[in-house]
Design a protein around this motif. Structure first.
Motif, PDB file in Angstrom:
ATOM      1  N   SER A  30     -19.309  -3.335 -27.833  1.00 50.65           N
ATOM      2  CA  SER A  30     -19.885  -3.675 -29.132  1.00 50.65           C
ATOM      3  C   SER A  30     -18.859  -3.633 -30.255  1.00 50.65           C
ATOM      4  CB  SER A  30     -21.026  -2.712 -29.476  1.00 50.65           C
ATOM      5  OG  SER A  30     -22.089  -2.855 -28.556  1.00 50.65           O
ATOM      6  N   THR A  31     -17.958  -2.639 -30.219  1.00 49.75           N
ATOM      7  CA  THR A  31     -16.941  -2.553 -31.281  1.00 49.75           C
ATOM      8  C   THR A  31     -15.816  -3.549 -31.049  1.00 49.75           C
ATOM      9  OG1 THR A  31     -15.613  -0.913 -30.103  1.00 49.75           O
ATOM     10  CG2 THR A  31     -17.366  -0.059 -31.534  1.00 49.75           C
ATOM     11  N   LYS A  32     -15.759  -4.091 -29.823  1.00 49.12           N
ATOM     12  CA  LYS A  32     -14.761  -5.089 -29.403  1.00 49.12           C
ATOM     13  C   LYS A  32     -13.383  -4.503 -29.109  1.00 49.12           C
ATOM     14  CE  LYS A  32     -17.920  -8.170 -29.673  1.00 49.12           C
ATOM     15  NZ  LYS A  32     -18.572  -8.603 -28.428  1.00 49.12           N
ATOM     16  N   THR A  33     -13.298  -3.170 -29.053  1.00 49.00           N
ATOM     17  CA  THR A  33     -12.041  -2.603 -28.558  1.00 49.00           C
ATOM     18  C   THR A  33     -11.874  -2.911 -27.075  1.00 49.00           C
ATOM     19  OG1 THR A  33     -13.092  -0.484 -28.053  1.00 49.00           O
ATOM     20  CG2 THR A  33     -12.040  -0.687 -30.229  1.00 49.00           C
ATOM     21  N   SER A  34     -12.960  -3.370 -26.441  1.00 50.68           N
ATOM     22  CA  SER A  34     -12.870  -3.740 -25.026  1.00 50.68           C
ATOM     23  C   SER A  34     -11.865  -4.867 -24.810  1.00 50.68           C
ATOM     24  CB  SER A  34     -14.249  -4.159 -24.509  1.00 50.68           C
ATOM     25  OG  SER A  34     -14.755  -5.218 -25.298  1.00 50.68           O
ATOM     26  N   ILE A  35     -11.672  -5.707 -25.832  1.00 55.97           N
ATOM     27  CA  ILE A  35     -10.690  -6.796 -25.707  1.00 55.97           C
ATOM     28  C   ILE A  35      -9.306  -6.192 -25.475  1.00 55.97           C
ATOM     29  CG2 ILE A  35      -9.650  -8.804 -26.860  1.00 55.97           C
ATOM     30  CD1 ILE A  35     -12.257  -8.985 -28.554  1.00 55.97           C
ATOM     31  N   PHE A  36      -8.981  -5.161 -26.258  1.00 55.25           N
ATOM     32  CA  PHE A  36      -7.717  -4.437 -26.086  1.00 55.25           C
ATOM     33  C   PHE A  36      -7.701  -3.728 -24.733  1.00 55.25           C
ATOM     34  CE2 PHE A  36      -5.029  -0.725 -26.303  1.00 55.25           C
ATOM     35  CZ  PHE A  36      -3.922  -1.106 -27.042  1.00 55.25           C
ATOM     36  N   GLY A  37      -8.832  -3.072 -24.431  1.00 54.13           N
ATOM     37  CA  GLY A  37      -8.909  -2.271 -23.206  1.00 54.13           C
ATOM     38  C   GLY A  37      -8.679  -3.082 -21.944  1.00 54.13           C
ATOM     39  N   LYS A  38      -9.142  -4.332 -21.954  1.00 56.00           N
ATOM     40  CA  LYS A  38      -8.966  -5.182 -20.768  1.00 56.00           C
ATOM     41  C   LYS A  38      -7.502  -5.565 -20.604  1.00 56.00           C
ATOM     42  CE  LYS A  38     -13.589  -7.069 -20.176  1.00 56.00           C
ATOM     43  NZ  LYS A  38     -14.313  -6.949 -21.454  1.00 56.00           N
ATOM     44  N   LYS A  39      -6.836  -5.780 -21.743  1.00 56.16           N
ATOM     45  CA  LYS A  39      -5.434  -6.217 -21.659  1.00 56.16           C
ATOM     46  C   LYS A  39      -4.483  -5.046 -21.433  1.00 56.16           C
ATOM     47  CE  LYS A  39      -2.229  -9.530 -23.417  1.00 56.16           C
ATOM     48  NZ  LYS A  39      -1.731 -10.268 -24.571  1.00 56.16           N
ATOM     49  N   PHE A  40      -4.793  -3.904 -22.040  1.00 54.09           N
ATOM     50  CA  PHE A  40      -3.901  -2.745 -21.941  1.00 54.09           C
ATOM     51  C   PHE A  40      -4.674  -1.511 -21.468  1.00 54.09           C
ATOM     52  CE2 PHE A  40      -2.379  -5.381 -25.545  1.00 54.09           C
ATOM     53  CZ  PHE A  40      -1.199  -5.836 -24.975  1.00 54.09           C
ATOM     54  N   PRO A  41      -5.158  -1.524 -20.233  1.00 50.46           N
ATOM     55  CA  PRO A  41      -6.013  -0.411 -19.778  1.00 50.46           C
ATOM     56  C   PRO A  41      -5.319   0.946 -19.856  1.00 50.46           C
ATOM     57  CG  PRO A  41      -5.381  -1.848 -17.950  1.00 50.46           C
ATOM     58  CD  PRO A  41      -4.954  -2.543 -19.205  1.00 50.46           C
ATOM     59  N   GLU A  42      -3.981   0.967 -19.685  1.00 46.72           N
ATOM     60  CA  GLU A  42      -3.277   2.257 -19.691  1.00 46.72           C
ATOM     61  C   GLU A  42      -3.187   2.855 -21.081  1.00 46.72           C
ATOM     62  OE1 GLU A  42      -1.969  -0.680 -19.441  1.00 46.72           O
ATOM     63  OE2 GLU A  42      -0.303  -0.744 -20.867  1.00 46.72           O
ATOM     64  N   ARG A  43      -3.436   2.035 -22.112  1.00 44.75           N
ATOM     65  CA  ARG A  43      -3.368   2.547 -23.485  1.00 44.75           C
ATOM     66  C   ARG A  43      -4.747   2.556 -24.140  1.00 44.75           C
ATOM     67  NH1 ARG A  43       0.134  -0.935 -26.779  1.00 44.75           N
ATOM     68  NH2 ARG A  43       0.574  -2.374 -25.088  1.00 44.75           N
ATOM     69  N   PHE A  44      -5.770   2.448 -23.324  1.00 46.66           N
ATOM     70  CA  PHE A  44      -7.128   2.446 -23.842  1.00 46.66           C
ATOM     71  C   PHE A  44      -7.889   3.621 -23.232  1.00 46.66           C
ATOM     72  CE2 PHE A  44     -11.629   1.265 -23.319  1.00 46.66           C
ATOM     73  CZ  PHE A  44     -11.968   1.153 -24.664  1.00 46.66           C
ATOM     74  N   PHE A  45      -8.486   4.458 -24.084  1.00 44.33           N
ATOM     75  CA  PHE A  45      -9.158   5.668 -23.607  1.00 44.33           C
ATOM     76  C   PHE A  45     -10.623   5.655 -24.008  1.00 44.33           C
ATOM     77  CE2 PHE A  45      -4.685   6.635 -24.510  1.00 44.33           C
ATOM     78  CZ  PHE A  45      -4.264   6.926 -23.218  1.00 44.33           C
ATOM     79  N   ASN A  46     -11.476   5.455 -23.016  1.00 38.46           N
ATOM     80  CA  ASN A  46     -12.910   5.543 -23.285  1.00 38.46           C
ATOM     81  C   ASN A  46     -13.331   6.998 -23.088  1.00 38.46           C
ATOM     82  OD1 ASN A  46     -15.692   5.291 -23.498  1.00 38.46           O
ATOM     83  ND2 ASN A  46     -15.645   3.208 -22.677  1.00 38.46           N
ATOM     84  N   MET A  47     -13.600   7.664 -24.175  1.00 35.47           N
ATOM     85  CA  MET A  47     -13.828   9.112 -24.163  1.00 35.47           C
ATOM     86  C   MET A  47     -15.272   9.476 -23.821  1.00 35.47           C
ATOM     87  SD  MET A  47     -10.774  10.067 -24.770  1.00 35.47           S
ATOM     88  CE  MET A  47     -10.917  11.827 -25.067  1.00 35.47           C
ATOM     89  N   GLY A  48     -16.093   8.463 -23.549  1.00 30.55           N
ATOM     90  CA  GLY A  48     -17.498   8.756 -23.296  1.00 30.55           C
ATOM     91  C   GLY A  48     -18.226   9.020 -24.608  1.00 30.55           C
ATOM     92  N   ILE A  49     -19.486   9.410 -24.481  1.00 32.57           N
ATOM     93  CA  ILE A  49     -20.296   9.630 -25.693  1.00 32.57           C
ATOM     94  C   ILE A  49     -19.937  10.999 -26.245  1.00 32.57           C
ATOM     95  CG2 ILE A  49     -22.622   9.514 -26.649  1.00 32.57           C
ATOM     96  CD1 ILE A  49     -23.422   8.084 -23.985  1.00 32.57           C
ATOM     97  N   SER A  50     -18.721  11.103 -26.777  1.00 31.58           N
ATOM     98  CA  SER A  50     -18.137  12.387 -27.186  1.00 31.58           C
ATOM     99  C   SER A  50     -17.263  12.147 -28.409  1.00 31.58           C
ATOM    100  CB  SER A  50     -17.277  12.967 -26.060  1.00 31.58           C
ATOM    101  OG  SER A  50     -17.981  13.001 -24.846  1.00 31.58           O
ATOM    102  N   GLU A  51     -17.909  11.926 -29.539  1.00 25.81           N
ATOM    103  CA  GLU A  51     -17.148  11.533 -30.729  1.00 25.81           C
ATOM    104  C   GLU A  51     -16.201  12.632 -31.200  1.00 25.81           C
ATOM    105  OE1 GLU A  51     -20.467  11.309 -30.429  1.00 25.81           O
ATOM    106  OE2 GLU A  51     -20.685   9.148 -30.173  1.00 25.81           O
ATOM    107  N   GLN A  52     -16.633  13.896 -31.058  1.00 28.08           N
ATOM    108  CA  GLN A  52     -15.764  14.986 -31.520  1.00 28.08           C
ATOM    109  C   GLN A  52     -14.489  15.024 -30.697  1.00 28.08           C
ATOM    110  OE1 GLN A  52     -18.039  18.757 -32.561  1.00 28.08           O
ATOM    111  NE2 GLN A  52     -19.507  17.699 -31.280  1.00 28.08           N
TER     112      GLN A  52
END
Lengths: 276, 320
Positions: free
Chosen positions: B36-58
């Motif tokens: 939804s935020t579209k950081t997935s576009i970055f995440g697909k291209k650079f998976p090693e530099r993309f960190f999905n932290m889960g539903i854990s904003e803190q």
């Protein structure tokens, strides 16, 4: 073995100095947190005087080991350690908690050797996770350390960071849990009972080592075990005594966040610590 | 002047990927909303530099601070409302350490629409503006979003809060537009009064200005995308030259654009300031664009309040 490696006796002497300086700082400031400083002194002495790869003359070396004091109220112990290790002159320590000193009441980024400001509990472990991720991305071999409190782990954010450390297999991250059993309002077992902490953290996918947090050999060997462990971060569950070394402070919640009230009590603390 | 609607968050995801392509120090975090935020576009291209932290904003915010303390250029995204859960991490780990971390949030304001009041945050600009070292930007369209991301990457190393939306917004800027922190853009000059607006309310204000022209009122329209720091000179110029200011924001009238404009004018050159925005209320489920009329923030409301302002007999009741 490294010939410059300090003996256990010498590390114990450093820990004693950290304790003495901590009490001096808190007494001079007439405020601060002596209990959690005294409990973590042996861990800090072992890390900074034996285990961590650091150079006080080059505190921004990208390959240095880094430590985040997540329980930021233990600032007296960390500031004392850093000054004894040569990051800044010991003559600055009496400025603790006073204008215009940089030695803020809680750990302050900007003091040489400090890697991050902390003080609100539950955040430093996440910061350390970020540092460990950055290290891995850059292919650096340095080690990231964090020190968290046993009251602090009541913060949910700590468990979020436990999840992240495990997901990203941060075997370059070693976390000491200062299990001193006391928090501001009383004993952790009364405030918020949390049995089986090692089992809980292990179930989050971490390597857990249990030690006596006042035994220099056990602290050192636990750090070696952490270095050898692959694909998992390590939690070192360090059983300690709050207020360690000052009889009237030991296991006394009153001295979580209070300075010795009288000169007599101060002198007693210094005397007891000096003769250990 | 008012172009076709384009997605601000798509623009963000694409620009992020461009700067990440050129700079290996760019890292991105998200909290389970990357599609939804579209950081997935970055995440697909650079998976090693993309960190999905889960539903854990803190955890996401503290980890962002740690990455930045280790020299990374950090972008972290989630919905605006959920980032607020980590306010204290933003305060202490990010702002007090003054690290190079950008928090680019989407789904702000009432244009979240059908998801309703729980998701429609209208107080975030105020919360973030109160933080020392934090700057706050509300891009008006896709070209400005791209320029903001480029500019922040190239020219800044402090914390930023960039407020994007779920809805597409009409394009108002050319593709070669260049955003600057602390600068506003005057889209329409005018001498009778000024409408200072941000985000979705800028294109509404331009429509309102066109209608006001028919009523013999020559309104200036300013896009104030840099909320903190704000373009003081443009605010004071509007006060001196037009004597009357209306502010319009998709946010509470407390602690946002309107409050800041009133602070600047009252300290230096007091003129009447009428604030249009959410009036100390939560949002409501509904179609995005219907909600503006529902909350008296639509084009007709801007016209009415501007007329009143121009005639210096504002009847727009105060609620404080």
């Amino acid at each position: 073995m490294d010939s410059s490696r300090l003996s256990d006796a010498k590390i114990r002497e450093k820990a004693k100095q950290i304790r003495l300086k901590s009490i001096e700082m808190v007494y001079t400031a007439k405020s601060g947190h002596p209990g959690g400083s005294l409990s973590i002194a042996d861990v800090l002495a072992t890390l900074y005087f034996r285990e961590m790869k650091i150079d006080p003359a080059n505190p921004v070396d990208p390959d240095r080991d880094m430590l985040v004091m997540s329980k930021g109220h233990a600032s007296p112990a960390l500031y004392a350690t850093l000054s004894l290790r040569g990051y800044f002159p010991e003559t600055l320590l009496p400025g603790f908690r006073k204008l215009p000193s940089k030695l803020e009441g809680h750990v302050h980024y900007g003091v040489p050797g400090v890697e991050a400001s902390t003080g609100s509990l539950g955040q430093g472990l996440g910061i350390a996770v970020g540092m460990a991720l950055a290290s891995k991305l850059d292919g650096r071999k340095n080690r990231i350390y964090a020190i968290i409190g046993d009251g602090e782990i009541q913060e949910g954010s700590i468990w979020e960071s436990f999840m992240a450390g495990s997901k990203y297999r941060l075997d370059n991250l070693t976390v000491f849990l200062d299990k001193n059993g006391v928090q501001l309002d009383g004993f952790t077992d009364d405030i918020m009972p949390m049995p089986m902490i090692p089992e809980r953290v292990r179930s989050f996918g971490w390597n857990v080592v249990e030690i006596d947090g006042h035994s220099i050999p056990e602290i050192s060997s636990s750090i070696s075990k952490a270095r050898e462990c692959k694909d998992k971060p390590t939690l070192i569950y360090a059983k300690t005594v709050k207020g360690k070394g000052v009889s009237y402070m030991e296991n006394n919640p009153k001295y979580h966040g209070n300075a010795p009230e009288t000169e007599e009590l101060y002198n007693q603390a210094i005397k007891e610590l000096s003769t250990q | 002047m008012i172009g076709k609607p384009e997605s601000l968050r798509d623009a963000y995801g694409e620009e992020l990927t461009r700067i990440g392509d050129a700079d290996r120090d760019v890292v991105v975090l998200d909290a389970d909303l990357s599609s939804s935020t579209k950081t997935s576009i970055f995440g697909k291209k650079f998976p090693e530099r993309f960190f999905n932290m889960g539903i854990s904003e803190q955890s996401m915010v503290a980890t962002a601070a740690g990455l930045a303390l280790s020299g990374k250029k950090v972008y972290a995204s989630t919905f605006a409302v959920f980032l607020m859960r980590a306010y204290e991490q933003l305060r202490q780990s990010v702002c007090y350490n003054n690290v190079n971390a950008k928090f680019v949030v989407t789904h702000s304001g009432i244009t979240v629409g059908e998801d309703g009041a729980t998701h429609q945050i209208v107080e975030d600009v105020g919360i973030m503006s109160g933080l020392p070292n934090m700057s706050v930007i509300v891009p008006v369209d896709a070209p400005e979003t791209r320029s903001v991301i480029r500019h922040l990457h190239d020219s800044t190393s402090t914390p930023f809060y960039v407020r994007l939306t779920r809805e597409k917004f009409p394009v108002l800027n050319d593709a070669d537009y260049e955003f600057k922190v602390g600068k506003s853009v005057t889209y329409r000059d005018g001498s009778d009064m000024s409408i200072i607006a941000s985000g979705s309310m800028v294109s509404f204000s331009l429509e309102a200005a066109e209608q006001l022209k028919g009523k013999g009122i020559d309104a200036r329209v300013i896009n104030m995308s840099s909320i903190k720091p704000m373009d003081r000179d443009a605010v004071l110029k509007a006060a001196r030259e037009t004597g009357r200011i209306v502010t319009a924001e998709e946010h509470s009238i407390y602690n946002g654009l309107g409050s800041r404009v009133a602070e600047i004018t009252s300290e230096t050159y007091p003129v009447g300031v009428s604030r249009i925005g959410m009036r100390d209320t939560f949002g409501k489920s509904g179609r995005s664009w219907d909600l503006f009329d529902y909350f008296h923030m639509g084009v007709s409301d801007i016209v009415r309040i501007s007329e009143e302002a121009f005639r210096k007999e504002s009847s727009y009741e105060n609620i404080s």
